[in-house]
Enzyme design. Structure first.
Site, PDB file in Angstrom:
ATOM      1  N   TRP A  11       0.806  -1.219   0.000  1.00 55.18           N
ATOM      2  CA  TRP A  11       0.000   0.000   0.000  1.00 55.18           C
ATOM      3  C   TRP A  11       0.842   1.273   0.000  1.00 55.18           C
ATOM      4  CZ3 TRP A  11      -4.611  -0.870   3.938  1.00 55.18           C
ATOM      5  CH2 TRP A  11      -5.348  -2.008   3.539  1.00 55.18           C
ATOM      6  N   GLU A  97      12.115   1.886  -3.730  1.00 55.47           N
ATOM      7  CA  GLU A  97      11.892   3.232  -3.200  1.00 55.47           C
ATOM      8  C   GLU A  97      12.687   3.457  -1.924  1.00 55.47           C
ATOM      9  OE1 GLU A  97       7.503   3.297  -5.260  1.00 55.47           O
ATOM     10  OE2 GLU A  97       7.650   3.018  -3.087  1.00 55.47           O
ATOM     11  N   GLU A 167      11.303  -6.506  -9.184  1.00 54.99           N
ATOM     12  CA  GLU A 167      10.573  -5.282  -9.495  1.00 54.99           C
ATOM     13  C   GLU A 167      11.448  -4.374 -10.350  1.00 54.99           C
ATOM     14  OE1 GLU A 167       9.837  -2.944  -5.974  1.00 54.99           O
ATOM     15  OE2 GLU A 167      11.969  -2.926  -5.599  1.00 54.99           O
ATOM     16  N   GLY A 173       4.980   2.108 -10.553  1.00 56.15           N
ATOM     17  CA  GLY A 173       4.205   3.333 -10.471  1.00 56.15           C
ATOM     18  C   GLY A 173       4.188   4.138 -11.756  1.00 56.15           C
ATOM     19  N   GLY A 234       1.184  -2.763  -6.369  1.00 49.73           N
ATOM     20  CA  GLY A 234       1.079  -1.432  -5.795  1.00 49.73           C
ATOM     21  C   GLY A 234      -0.303  -0.837  -5.964  1.00 49.73           C
ATOM     22  N   GLY A 235      -0.484  -0.033  -7.017  1.00 50.46           N
ATOM     23  CA  GLY A 235      -1.732   0.712  -7.205  1.00 50.46           C
ATOM     24  C   GLY A 235      -2.989  -0.134  -7.175  1.00 50.46           C
TER      25      GLY A 235
END
Length: 255
Positions: A11, A97, A167, A173, A234-235
């Site tokens: 999330w 990230e 990833e 993203g 993710g999204g």
């Protein structure tokens, strides 16, 4: 060797505790019966609430990071002991990230992995290349170096407890997705690297996920690949309809 599919939702820095509770309730209403694993990784502030709401369901809970010490003067950090106490079972480590924005290195990733394993948490280790690295033809060299350094001094027994997520940084993203063939090539290479570092048996036992804009539209093609054992999402994980649809898709794929 047959490996069940793992669908894990990251999330990131989204959802307050109350918003997280609402999303979990929506997911539970739509959640299909599944033999596959389903993990949600909310922000730290929502972890306890999500752990509580996920009881007696197939939902398991992961954190997005942990420190390598049990306690101490590490302002802003969360220890594996703190996560364990509230019912967390998984922890994402080495996400791109974290590496890009917060100074994570292979050395600190290695320390966090060891700490998580020591406290009985299952790490989801993230590895992946930038667009620059891919275009230079150095993807496999980078991935092999990351895995070798991240797993330094980690035993075969502990390695078999890991989940590894490939990833590609250029697909996180951005809405871009590696083709199923590109993702399969690197997930297979990850397995080959584990075989070289440990054993073929270890490599076959380890779940390798794809993380990089997986959604309900491309999940079937990606998850059908023999060396892609699930997704770090993710999204799409922030929408109850999308994430439960991905789980339904996973139910129809034989591994």
């Amino acid at each position: 060797m047959s490996r069940n599919i793992i669908i894990a939702g990251n999330w990131k820095m989204n959802k307050t505790s109350s918003e997280a509770a609402k999303l979990i309730k929506e997911i539970k209403e739509k959640l299909p019966t599944s033999e596959n694993k389903f993990i949600v990784c909310p922000p730290f502030t929502a972890l306890e609430k999500v752990c509580e709401l996920s009881k007696e369901s197939i939902i398991e809970v992961g954190a997005q990071n942990c420190h390598w010490e049990e306690k101490g003067a590490f302002t802003g950090e969360i220890s594996p002991l703190m996560l364990k106490e509230i019912g967390v079972k998984y922890v994402i480590i080495g996400h791109s990230e974290r590496r890009t924005y917060f100074g994570e290195t292979d050395e600190t990733v290695n320390k966090r992995l060891k700490a998580a394993l020591n406290y009985g948490l299952t790490p989801i280790l993230c590895v992946g290349e930038s667009l620059e690295t891919r275009e230079a033809g150095n993807t496999k060299t980078l991935i092999k170096n990351q895995i070798t350094q991240d797993l330094k001094d980690i035993s075969k027994t502990d390695c078999e407890k890991l989940i590894i997520a490939y990833e590609p940084v250029w697909a996180i993203g951005t809405g871009k997705t590696a083709t199923a063939e590109q993702a399969e090539e690197i997930c297979l290479f990850i397995r080959e690297t584990l075989s070289e570092l440990y054993s073929k048996d270890c490599a076959e036992k380890t779940h390798v996920l794809y993380g990089g804009s997986m959604n309900e539209k491309n999940a079937k093609e990606l998850l059908s690949m023999p060396n892609i054992d699930g997704g770090l999402i993710g999204g799409a994980a922030l929408k109850a309809d999308s994430i439960t649809e991905i789980l339904k898709i996973s139910n129809n794929i034989a591994k």
